[in-house]
Design a protein around this motif. Structure first.
Motif, short mmCIF file in Angstrom:
data_model
loop_
_atom_site.label_atom_id
_atom_site.label_comp_id
_atom_site.label_asym_id
_atom_site.label_seq_id
_atom_site.Cartn_x
_atom_site.Cartn_y
_atom_site.Cartn_z
N ARG A 1 0.84 -1.19 0.00
CA ARG A 1 0.00 0.00 0.00
C ARG A 1 0.87 1.25 0.00
N TRP A 2 0.25 2.38 -0.31
CA TRP A 2 0.92 3.67 -0.23
C TRP A 2 0.85 4.19 1.20
N THR A 3 1.80 5.04 1.57
CA THR A 3 1.68 5.72 2.85
C THR A 3 0.54 6.73 2.76
N ALA A 4 0.11 7.26 3.89
CA ALA A 4 -0.99 8.24 3.90
C ALA A 4 -0.63 9.45 3.05
N THR A 5 0.62 9.90 3.13
CA THR A 5 1.06 11.06 2.34
C THR A 5 1.07 10.74 0.85
N GLU A 6 1.61 9.58 0.50
CA GLU A 6 1.65 9.18 -0.91
C GLU A 6 0.25 9.01 -1.49
N ALA A 7 -0.65 8.44 -0.70
CA ALA A 7 -2.00 8.17 -1.19
C ALA A 7 -2.77 9.44 -1.51
N ARG A 8 -2.37 10.55 -0.93
CA ARG A 8 -3.02 11.84 -1.18
C ARG A 8 -2.37 12.60 -2.34
N ASN A 9 -1.41 11.98 -2.99
CA ASN A 9 -0.70 12.67 -4.07
C ASN A 9 -0.31 11.69 -5.18
N LEU A 10 -1.29 10.92 -5.65
CA LEU A 10 -1.05 9.93 -6.70
C LEU A 10 -1.15 10.62 -8.05
N THR A 11 -0.07 11.27 -8.43
CA THR A 11 -0.06 12.05 -9.67
C THR A 11 0.11 11.14 -10.88
N TYR A 12 -0.47 11.54 -11.99
CA TYR A 12 -0.35 10.76 -13.22
C TYR A 12 -0.46 11.66 -14.43
N CYS A 13 0.07 11.18 -15.56
CA CYS A 13 -0.09 11.85 -16.84
C CYS A 13 -0.90 10.95 -17.76
N VAL A 14 -1.48 11.52 -18.79
CA VAL A 14 -2.22 10.77 -19.81
C VAL A 14 -1.55 11.05 -21.16
N SER A 15 -1.04 10.04 -21.78
CA SER A 15 -0.29 10.23 -23.01
C SER A 15 -1.13 10.86 -24.12
N THR A 16 -0.55 11.84 -24.80
CA THR A 16 -1.22 12.45 -25.96
C THR A 16 -1.25 11.47 -27.14
N LYS A 17 -0.56 10.34 -27.03
CA LYS A 17 -0.59 9.33 -28.09
C LYS A 17 -1.95 8.63 -28.19
N PHE A 18 -2.84 8.90 -27.25
CA PHE A 18 -4.22 8.40 -27.39
C PHE A 18 -4.93 9.11 -28.54
#
Length: 269
Positions: A95-112
């Motif tokens: 699992r993620w830590t409490a701090t990590e779980a509140r900052n699950l950053t992601y990108c979405v590829s423009t290749k879609f």
């Protein structure tokens, strides 16, 4: 060939999440199960050269695949007799830590391409399922979308397109190394009938939070995977994490009250 007295060993490295609702191939009790060499030879590797097991879960290296195989063989002899279930690594919750779980950053590829905006929307709504029930927060970072790969260190994970007939989408666990931390999505997500893109992505984001397939529990009666998990709730055959083709009772992979209770118990309400 080795033999299993009690349980089934999943041969489903090519099992689909969705397409044709095909069950993973299972060895019946008292039947031969493959040697590791045979198992590896039949294993599917995706665009990132990771082995895919249990329909949509990546295994990074041959050594990891061997460890997974060994757990299945051992688990087929000794299934846990006793909900939403969290993956474990070395007996510790994955699992993620409490701090990590509140900052699950992601990108979405423009290749879609022309589907980019649709993926952004589906990611947002799929993430909302978990966010509404717990203290986790998935955060899209559009500024990173043009360079959206696992090499991008400005986000926790990337969301990228893939072309495959082996699965609709696949994800990762919190313990997965950064180099392999992505969600891959095939175009078949748009033609999966009652399985909406929101719910499919919700299922995959469940894995990113550490949740295993609900049908690995003995109550499902099929599709056993391994024993590396801890129950968080009572067994839920309608769980968003339960494949319908594995004796699941949900037609559309929607989130249940039990799923919401499980994520809240792990990450807080």
């Amino acid at each position: 060939m080795q033999r299993s007295r009690l349980g089934a060993i999943a041969l489903g490295t090519t099992a689909l999440l969705g397409a044709a609702l095909a069950s993973p191939a299972l060895a019946a009790p008292d039947t031969d199960i493959p040697t590791f060499s045979e198992y590896q030879a039949s294993a599917y590797q995706d665009a990132d050269r990771q082995y895919i097991v249990n329909g949509d879960e990546p295994v990074g290296t041959t050594g990891d695949l061997k460890a997974y195989y060994d757990r299945m063989v051992e688990g087929s002899e000794e299934a846990i007799e006793n909900g939403l279930v969290v993956n474990t690594v070395g007996g510790v919750d994955d699992r993620w830590t409490a701090t990590e779980a509140r900052n699950l950053t992601y990108c979405v590829s423009t290749k879609f391409g022309t589907r980019y905006a649709d993926i952004v929307s589906a990611m947002d709504s799929g993430a909302q399922l978990w966010e509404d029930a717990s203290a986790v927060d998935f955060i899209h970072v559009p500024a990173q979308d043009a360079s959206c790969t696992t090499r991008n260190k400005s986000v926790v994970f990337s969301v990228e397109p893939v072309q495959t007939s082996q699965y609709i989408a696949r994800a990762f666990f919190p313990s997965t190394p950064k180099r392999s931390r992505n969600v891959l999505i095939d175009d078949s997500i748009w033609t999966s009938g009652s399985w909406t893109p929101t719910n499919i992505i919700g299922h995959e984001l469940g894995h990113t939070l550490g949740f295993r397939h609900e049908h690995t529990r003995p109550e499902a009666g099929t599709c056993f995977e391994d024993n590396s998990w801890r129950p968080l709730t009572p067994y839920d055959s309608s769980s968003i994490m339960h494949y319908p083709q594995c004796n699941g009772t949900s037609a559309n992979l929607s989130m249940t009250a039990t799923d919401r209770a499980g994520v809240a118990s792990l990450y807080g309400a």
